[in-house]
Design an enzyme around this catalytic site. Sequence first.
Site, PDB file in Angstrom:
ATOM      1  N   CYS A  22      42.902 -12.561 136.970  1.00 39.50           N
ATOM      2  CA  CYS A  22      42.891 -11.391 136.537  1.00 39.50           C
ATOM      3  C   CYS A  22      44.223 -10.816 136.019  1.00 39.50           C
ATOM      4  O   CYS A  22      45.145 -11.061 136.389  1.00 39.50           O
ATOM      5  CB  CYS A  22      42.712 -10.368 137.840  1.00 39.50           C
ATOM      6  SG  CYS A  22      42.186  -8.718 137.536  1.00 39.50           S
ATOM      7  N   HIS A  48      35.408  -4.085 137.977  1.00 41.55           N
ATOM      8  CA  HIS A  48      36.448  -3.475 137.782  1.00 41.55           C
ATOM      9  C   HIS A  48      36.005  -2.044 137.682  1.00 41.55           C
ATOM     10  O   HIS A  48      36.721  -1.140 138.213  1.00 41.55           O
ATOM     11  CB  HIS A  48      37.157  -3.687 136.499  1.00 41.55           C
ATOM     12  CG  HIS A  48      38.181  -5.097 136.728  1.00 41.55           C
ATOM     13  ND1 HIS A  48      39.535  -4.853 137.492  1.00 41.55           N
ATOM     14  CD2 HIS A  48      38.779  -5.955 136.205  1.00 41.55           C
ATOM     15  CE1 HIS A  48      40.018  -6.022 137.601  1.00 41.55           C
ATOM     16  NE2 HIS A  48      39.738  -6.523 136.714  1.00 41.55           N
ATOM     17  N   HIS A  77      32.561  -9.855 136.057  1.00 42.54           N
ATOM     18  CA  HIS A  77      34.372  -9.568 136.460  1.00 42.54           C
ATOM     19  C   HIS A  77      34.722  -8.163 135.980  1.00 42.54           C
ATOM     20  O   HIS A  77      35.315  -7.251 136.717  1.00 42.54           O
ATOM     21  CB  HIS A  77      35.044 -10.681 135.840  1.00 42.54           C
ATOM     22  CG  HIS A  77      36.607 -10.475 136.232  1.00 42.54           C
ATOM     23  ND1 HIS A  77      37.211 -11.444 137.132  1.00 42.54           N
ATOM     24  CD2 HIS A  77      37.292  -9.526 135.733  1.00 42.54           C
ATOM     25  CE1 HIS A  77      38.718 -10.998 137.291  1.00 42.54           C
ATOM     26  NE2 HIS A  77      38.640  -9.852 136.315  1.00 42.54           N
ATOM     27  N   GLU A  78      34.163  -7.662 134.776  1.00 44.80           N
ATOM     28  CA  GLU A  78      34.554  -6.623 134.077  1.00 44.80           C
ATOM     29  C   GLU A  78      33.888  -5.151 134.837  1.00 44.80           C
ATOM     30  O   GLU A  78      34.466  -4.277 135.180  1.00 44.80           O
ATOM     31  CB  GLU A  78      34.544  -6.475 132.771  1.00 44.80           C
ATOM     32  CG  GLU A  78      35.367  -7.399 131.950  1.00 44.80           C
ATOM     33  CD  GLU A  78      36.877  -7.526 132.277  1.00 44.80           C
ATOM     34  OE1 GLU A  78      37.275  -8.608 132.261  1.00 44.80           O
ATOM     35  OE2 GLU A  78      37.418  -6.710 132.674  1.00 44.80           O
TER      36      GLU A  78
HETATM   37  O1  K2U Z   1      39.623  -8.583 133.819  1.00 43.97           O
HETATM   38  C1  K2U Z   1      40.618  -9.095 133.627  1.00 43.97           C
HETATM   39  O2  K2U Z   1      41.642  -9.338 134.402  1.00 43.97           O
HETATM   40  C2  K2U Z   1      40.419 -10.297 132.355  1.00 43.97           C
HETATM   41  C3  K2U Z   1      40.021 -11.573 132.767  1.00 43.97           C
HETATM   42  C4  K2U Z   1      38.698 -11.572 132.901  1.00 43.97           C
HETATM   43  C5  K2U Z   1      38.025 -12.829 133.498  1.00 43.97           C
HETATM   44  C6  K2U Z   1      38.555 -13.530 134.509  1.00 43.97           C
HETATM   45  C7  K2U Z   1      37.967 -14.593 135.194  1.00 43.97           C
HETATM   46  C8  K2U Z   1      36.721 -15.153 134.719  1.00 43.97           C
HETATM   47  C9  K2U Z   1      35.921 -14.204 133.502  1.00 43.97           C
HETATM   48  C10 K2U Z   1      36.752 -13.251 132.976  1.00 43.97           C
HETATM   49  C11 K2U Z   1      40.918 -12.237 132.222  1.00 43.97           C
HETATM   50  O3  K2U Z   1      40.247 -12.821 130.975  1.00 43.97           O
HETATM   51  S1  K2U Z   1      41.733 -13.913 132.867  1.00 43.97           S
HETATM   52  C12 K2U Z   1      41.807 -15.116 131.889  1.00 43.97           C
HETATM   53  C13 K2U Z   1      40.451 -15.998 131.501  1.00 43.97           C
HETATM   54  C14 K2U Z   1      40.507 -16.481 130.248  1.00 43.97           C
HETATM   55  C15 K2U Z   1      39.564 -17.263 130.069  1.00 43.97           C
HETATM   56  C16 K2U Z   1      38.420 -17.533 130.903  1.00 43.97           C
HETATM   57  C17 K2U Z   1      38.605 -17.052 132.123  1.00 43.97           C
HETATM   58  C18 K2U Z   1      39.566 -16.118 132.228  1.00 43.97           C
HETATM   59 NI    NI Z   2      40.281  -8.508 136.062  1.00 50.07          NI
END
Ligand code: K2U
Ligand code: NI
Length: 184
Positions: A110, A157, A153-154
């Site tokens: 995250c 949040h 995931h979003e």
């Molecule tokens: O919300 C965030 O912090 C962005 C995350 C979202 C995410 C985390 C885990 C799984 C899917 C989405 C960032 O994109 S973490 C970086 C990342 C990059 C590619 C794949 C997974 C996570």
């Molecule tokens: Ni996140």
Amino acid sequence: MLTMDDIIKEGHPTLREKAAELKFPLSEEERQTADAMLTFLKNSQDEEMAKKYNLRSGIGLAANQINVAKRMFALYLTDDNGEQLEFVAFNPKIASHSVESTYLANGEGCLSVDRDVPGYVPRHARITVKFKDAEGKEHKMRLKGIAAIAFQHELDHLNGVMFYDRIDEKNPFAEIPNASAYDR
Ligand code: K2U
Ligand code: NI
């Protein structure tokens, strides 16, 4: 432009706030914020920009993460079919989901968490989602794979939920019933 300095980190109360629905038409400020969120993701995935501005690569960003408790998040990723998914979802909802679950084999990270938190994060394998775009037009979409994981995931949040809230504390790598790993 947004940089890592604009992203709040765990411990900041807004990450635990339930974001408020947006009213349409959007204000100019809300439009600009949404654009900035999508631009951040594009910059974070551009080698030169990421290096120049020290950006962590992200495929999703929720408004809570930039201290804006409004129900919008940006996604910018290549989905399992090699399609570029690029949008800001306003007032997003999961309309329905599969019985099957999934999880990232290497766990989740995250942009608001500057530490590794190992463990499987259970997610619905396939979801049908609804959201509005910046013009207020309704969209309905079926997502699977990394797109489905990122959307969940979003959306978490926007509800003040962090990915590690979903990891089994006693056994972080416990087998998840009815789930298959997603290897990205
Ligand atoms: O919300 C965030 O912090 C962005 C995350 C979202 C995410 C985390 C885990 C799984 C899917 C989405 C960032 O994109 S973490 C970086 C990342 C990059 C590619 C794949 C997974 C996570
Ligand atoms: Ni996140």
